[in-house]
Design an enzyme around this catalytic site. Sequence first.
Site, PDB file in Angstrom:
ATOM      1  N   LYS A  71       0.839  -1.202   0.000  1.00 12.61           N
ATOM      2  CA  LYS A  71       0.000   0.000   0.000  1.00 12.61           C
ATOM      3  C   LYS A  71       0.872   1.250   0.000  1.00 12.61           C
ATOM      4  CE  LYS A  71      -4.061   1.787   2.570  1.00 12.61           C
ATOM      5  NZ  LYS A  71      -4.984   1.495   3.700  1.00 12.61           N
ATOM      6  N   SER A 146      -9.914   1.474   2.551  1.00 11.29           N
ATOM      7  CA  SER A 146      -9.007   2.268   1.751  1.00 11.29           C
ATOM      8  C   SER A 146      -7.916   1.460   1.054  1.00 11.29           C
ATOM      9  CB  SER A 146      -8.336   3.314   2.637  1.00 11.29           C
ATOM     10  OG  SER A 146      -7.552   2.689   3.656  1.00 11.29           O
ATOM     11  N   SER A 170     -10.288  -1.022   6.702  1.00  9.80           N
ATOM     12  CA  SER A 170      -9.681  -0.831   5.384  1.00  9.80           C
ATOM     13  C   SER A 170      -8.916  -2.010   4.811  1.00  9.80           C
ATOM     14  CB  SER A 170      -8.757   0.382   5.406  1.00  9.80           C
ATOM     15  OG  SER A 170      -9.513   1.552   5.262  1.00  9.80           O
TER      16      SER A 170
HETATM   17  N1  GLN Z   1     -13.531   3.555   5.909  1.00  8.05           N
HETATM   18  C1  GLN Z   1     -13.051   3.975   7.176  1.00  8.05           C
HETATM   19  C2  GLN Z   1     -12.653   5.428   7.107  1.00  8.05           C
HETATM   20  O1  GLN Z   1     -12.875   6.022   6.116  1.00  8.05           O
HETATM   21  C3  GLN Z   1     -11.888   3.121   7.598  1.00  8.05           C
HETATM   22  C4  GLN Z   1     -10.634   3.496   6.915  1.00  8.05           C
HETATM   23  C5  GLN Z   1      -9.477   2.655   7.339  1.00  8.05           C
HETATM   24  O2  GLN Z   1      -9.627   1.607   7.944  1.00  8.05           O
HETATM   25  N2  GLN Z   1      -8.291   3.157   7.027  1.00  8.05           N
HETATM   26  O3  GLN Z   1     -12.148   5.971   8.030  1.00  8.05           O
END
Ligand code: GLN
Length: 476
Positions: A71, A146, A170
């Site tokens: 990532k 994400s 995410s």
């Molecule tokens: N979708 C969640 C957010 O927008 C979790 C994101 C994540 O786990 N990095 O914060």
Amino acid sequence: MGILELSAYEAAEQIAAGSLSGGELFAAYRDRAAADRDAGEQGLNCFTWVAEEAAEESGEGLLAGVPVAVKDLFCTEGVPSQSGSRILEGYLPPYTATAVRRLLQDGASLLAKTNQDEFAMGSSNENSAFGPVRNPWDRSRVPGGSSGGSAAAVAAGLAPWALGTDTGGSIRQPAALCGVVGLKPTYGTISRYGMIAFASSLDQAGPLTRDVRDAALMLRSMAGQDPCDATYLRFPEELVLPHAERLDGLRLGVPAELTGEGIEQGVLASFQAALGRAEELGAQLSEVKLPHAPHALAAYYVLAPAEASSNLARFDGVRYGMRAEAPADLLDMYTRTRHDGFGAEVKRRIMLGTYALSSGYYDAYYGRAQRVRTKISEDFRSAFAEVDFILTPTAPTVAFGLGEKTGDPLAMYLNDFCTVPMSLAGIPAISIPCGLSDGLPVGLQLAGPAFSENRLLDAAHALEGALGFDGGAARV
Ligand code: GLN
């Protein structure tokens, strides 16, 4: 079997036995990853950077020559590490994140950096400054986020496995939407050193893989003490690869709070079918109560933005990445850099977080959210006195259309309804694909007490075998 069909474990085994060349495997994946990058809008847009060649020092160790996609938000020395943001465009870190360094030390070679939501804020990968990622099961749909680039790359067979991060879901949610395995370990198991921070008390690195054994293999390589991360917790036992084929005697809890309202019919049907398979494998199912779990999202969307507003203060045009041109003065340089560098969702979170932490409101928002967090941890503690693991759907829906939820942040936040409670409690949870609904993958989430990874992975492995999910349709 073609070399691209091998799991990372199988590839490592064949390379070690001399029946497969690491260089050949790397070249095959590199060509596919580069083709996706070169295809631009026509491709899946999984990658923000693709290696020219395998690093020279690779080839030794347990993961001998196996390519890995990472990532974007992991710092990788001399390689763009931008966390999906314009404000870090072109940033080349002088060091490599511990999690990545440990994989490379075990012989893995860096294949590519994967696209992601900006600063890991999002559930659809549409918040990336480098364009959205497409879901290989249906290109008009999102891969989740994400860690969407990592999940889509693994599902599409553009990488044997990938590294992601999970703050509120995410890793698990994109794994579910793309039909791959995603593990969020116990908070503190893997060093956060070199991970560009979003919400430090929640961020955790973890694997996105084709199967559960690969997830265990990657976890084992990355876990370990790191003097550079004060929140590192020593894992109390040796991490091993999973073998179980049955679930005899295991007590599995199903919380009504996370398996009813708001979950799509097709997802629930697939989830119920998976519970049936678990029973056939010898598990005992029962209902458990997580009374505060429905408040997890509200607490998360105070705590995560609060931490983000503090973490993101460092991006001011002075130290990293971009800087506004020809500023009138210092303040103008700060404000224009942040205005031009951050996307809309990141700005929204910085404002929410700054507000929640402001002196008059600190206790009403941040303090209260912390108390909810404690209640959620206590719920899990009571539940795990009765059952070994908790099962829920990973995400309330299958992959949705690009653009479908971008206009409604609250609808987007609901994606993490089932994953955020575990993040707040710091406990491990894994998503495995459990079936299809309308031709799109559904994820099953298994969560366990802190440091239960060995047993959790064993249970997931047994279920995976019984469910027999076939991800072949997503390969490009
Ligand atoms: N979708 C969640 C957010 O927008 C979790 C994101 C994540 O786990 N990095 O914060």
